[in-house]
Design an enzyme around this catalytic site. Structure first.
Site, PDB file in Angstrom:
ATOM      1  N   ASP A 217      29.306  -2.214 118.062  1.00  0.00           N
ATOM      2  CA  ASP A 217      29.536  -3.634 117.658  1.00  0.00           C
ATOM      3  C   ASP A 217      29.738  -3.235 116.039  1.00  0.00           C
ATOM      4  O   ASP A 217      29.094  -2.794 115.338  1.00  0.00           O
ATOM      5  CB  ASP A 217      28.158  -4.341 117.902  1.00  0.00           C
ATOM      6  CG  ASP A 217      28.486  -5.739 117.591  1.00  0.00           C
ATOM      7  OD1 ASP A 217      29.439  -6.502 118.257  1.00  0.00           O
ATOM      8  OD2 ASP A 217      27.822  -6.266 116.983  1.00  0.00           O
TER       9      ASP A 217
ATOM     10  N   GLU B 139      34.278  -1.056 118.255  1.00  0.00           N
ATOM     11  CA  GLU B 139      35.012  -2.574 117.953  1.00  0.00           C
ATOM     12  C   GLU B 139      35.301  -2.548 116.690  1.00  0.00           C
ATOM     13  O   GLU B 139      34.197  -2.514 115.665  1.00  0.00           O
ATOM     14  CB  GLU B 139      33.668  -3.584 118.381  1.00  0.00           C
ATOM     15  CG  GLU B 139      34.548  -5.079 118.078  1.00  0.00           C
ATOM     16  CD  GLU B 139      33.495  -6.036 117.745  1.00  0.00           C
ATOM     17  OE1 GLU B 139      33.545  -7.052 117.879  1.00  0.00           O
ATOM     18  OE2 GLU B 139      32.496  -5.720 117.296  1.00  0.00           O
TER      19      GLU B 139
END
Length: 517
Positions: free
Chosen positions: A207, A266
């Site tokens: 993330d 990401e």
């Protein structure tokens, strides 16, 4: 840096189709209205039958759930609302027994404000060692924040503490950013990775992989509307060069485990070339191609350009292109593209491309965005931070409809659902078979697609390419277009009538036609 030839060309992650499970909305095993690991375990056969290679789980760690689990208070335990470590181990074993690999989310940019490190930081005086693990900063002489950095969720990226210092949070104030210049942080997360690798996970989705390092001295960005530039330019708190040293260290950890463990970034980068840096041979294995997700489907040239730029950039470092159309942070592509027909055409296009592809839960059900959630049901911090002007991401996170007549459409045996499911879910659950069958057939045929992409000349509004084994024709024009003579259609996103491809449709044609054209 390792030579590109060192990268295993047959590694599973190079061509995998990976299915994102938003755990809280997938399946509820204990009847409390919140999806959990037990519910996921019960529904694993659906994913095996669909034909995916792996699943990616959104965070299930201990969390106050201010941001749906992306505010982690303990990275080595399961939140009680989602199960236990024993439930995780049972789910993982069941997935592996079905030949499904399991990737889990790791959230290294920030912790929860209830993490033990941050509560300790607030209890000590400014300048203490616990505060050094985060970005604490004295106020300016006029009492203002240290700079003009903006939160992704809206408003300033700084919050003032009771003793007058400010701390950085690129998301919600309940998600303070970690200071990755601090050795404690690096050691801790290497331990977190090993904890889950030792339990048998097959990889990680990183993330905010682009945000862990901030520019030295906290320079001002010098402009407003900074988040609108995410992925368009380098900001002093996103896509800084220092993040790559972290990812190189993590790659060494992943490579030290058997079974081709992997990580996907990401990462929002201003150019495909900068994005490709995250997938250099000594860094991460994949990076989501958000340029493709954001491409204007009404402009076929733009779609083709996004495909070409991603393939070129990924190929330059020996990495697979990594395609995605929807996820838990964006409006579902059925709604974004305007119709189920166009969404299915986009899905068949994506699945025909070389590389790896990610599906979001409910894509195979043809789910649209839920646009009319009542205000008192919404839970996304984006909604609250915007004062209700931005609907946020709840609309793509509504719990799935599995059955048309069951309570909560089969999501929960009690009929409970943490976000309200619209009445239209009943019809979607009842009529789901055709879309599920399309995805299932595409995933089965996709295993026969090999080789690079080769474009064919095509009329305006049409994308036409071949790979070893198949040819793919995508009609984005408003009128039908002719199939090649003698075409043997293997799969179509819409019924084929005669010898034409309807508008908003994608067809796959067997190889002998592709070679003869």
């Amino acid at each position: 840096m390792s030579d590109i030839s060192d990268v295993p060309q047959q590694a599973w992650w190079r061509t995998a189709v990976i299915y994102e499970v938003y755990v809280r909305s997938f399946a509820d095993g204990d009847g409390d209205g919140v999806g959990d690991l037990a519910g996921l375990r019960e529904r694993l056969p659906h994913l095996r039958d669909l034909g995916v290679d792996a699943i990616w789980l959104t965070p299930f760690f201990r969390s106050p759930m201010v941001d749906g689990g992306y505010d982690v208070s303990d990275y080595r335990d399961v939140d009680p609302s989602l199960g236990s470590l024993a439930d995780f181990d049972a789910m993982l074993a069941a997935a592996h027994a079905l030949d499904l690999r399991v990737i889990i989310d790791v959230v290294p940019n920030h912790t929860s404000s209830q993490h033990a490190w941050f509560t300790q930081a607030l209890q000590e005086l400014p300048g203490g060692p616990a505060r050094a693990r985060y970005h604490f900063h004295p106020a300016t002489t006029d009492g203002e924040p240290p700079n003009d950095w903006e939160s992704v969720f809206g408003g300033p990226a700084w919050t003032r503490t009771a003793d007058g210092e400010w701390y950085l949070h690129l998301f919600d104030p309940a998600q303070p950013d970690l200071n990755w210049d601090n050795p404690d942080v690096r050691v801790e997360f290497e331990g977190v990775l090993r904890f889950w690798l030792d339990r048998g996970v097959d990889g990680f989705r990183i993330d905010v992989a682009h945000g862990m390092v901030k520019a030295a001295g906290y320079p001002a960005a010098g402009l407003t509307g900074q988040i609108g530039l995410l992925g368009r330019r380098v900001l002093p708190y996103f896509d800084q060069d220092g993040v790559h040293e972290i990812h190189k260290a993590w790659r060494k950890i992943l490579d030290s485990y058997p079974g081709q463990r992997m990580a996907v970034a990401e990462a929002w980068a201003s150019t495909p070339q900068r994005l490709a840096r995250y997938t250099a041979p000594d860094e991460l294995h994949q990076a989501f191609n958000f340029e493709f997700l954001q491409a204007d489907w009404g402009d076929p040239a733009a779609v083709r350009a996004s495909i070409d730029s991603c393939l070129h950039a990924a190929g330059s470092v020996g990495a697979p292109a990594t395609w995605v159309l929807s996820n838990h942070d964006v409006r579902r592509h059925v709604t974004r593209l305007g119709s189920l027909e166009r969404a299915n055409a986009a899905a068949l296009l994506m699945l025909a491309l070389p590389g790896s592809a990610y599906l979001y839960q409910g894509d195979e059900l043809g789910l649209p965005e839920v646009l009319d959630l009542p205000a008192d049901a919404r839970q996304d911090p984006v909604w609250f931070r915007s004062g209700g002007t931005d609907p946020g991401r709840d609309g793509c996170r509504v719990p799935l409809p599995w059955e048309s007549e069951a309570p909560a459409y089969g999501f929960s045996a009690t009929g409970a659902s943490w976000l309200p499911q619209p009445p239209a879910w009943a019809a979607l659950a009842r009529d789901r078979s055709s879309t599920v069958d399309l995805y299932r057939a595409a995933l089965a045929l996709r295993r026969r697609l090999t080789g690079p992409l080769r474009w064919h000349e095509s009329p305006d509004g049409v994308l036409d390419f071949a790979r070893d084994g198949f040819r793919c024709i995508v009609n984005l024009s408003p009128e039908p277009v002719a199939l090649p003579d003698g075409a043997e259609v293997a799969l179509a996103s819409r019924p084929i009538d005669g010898s034409t491809v309807p508008a908003d449709a994608t067809v796959w044609i067997f190889a002998r036609t592709a070679r003869s054209s």
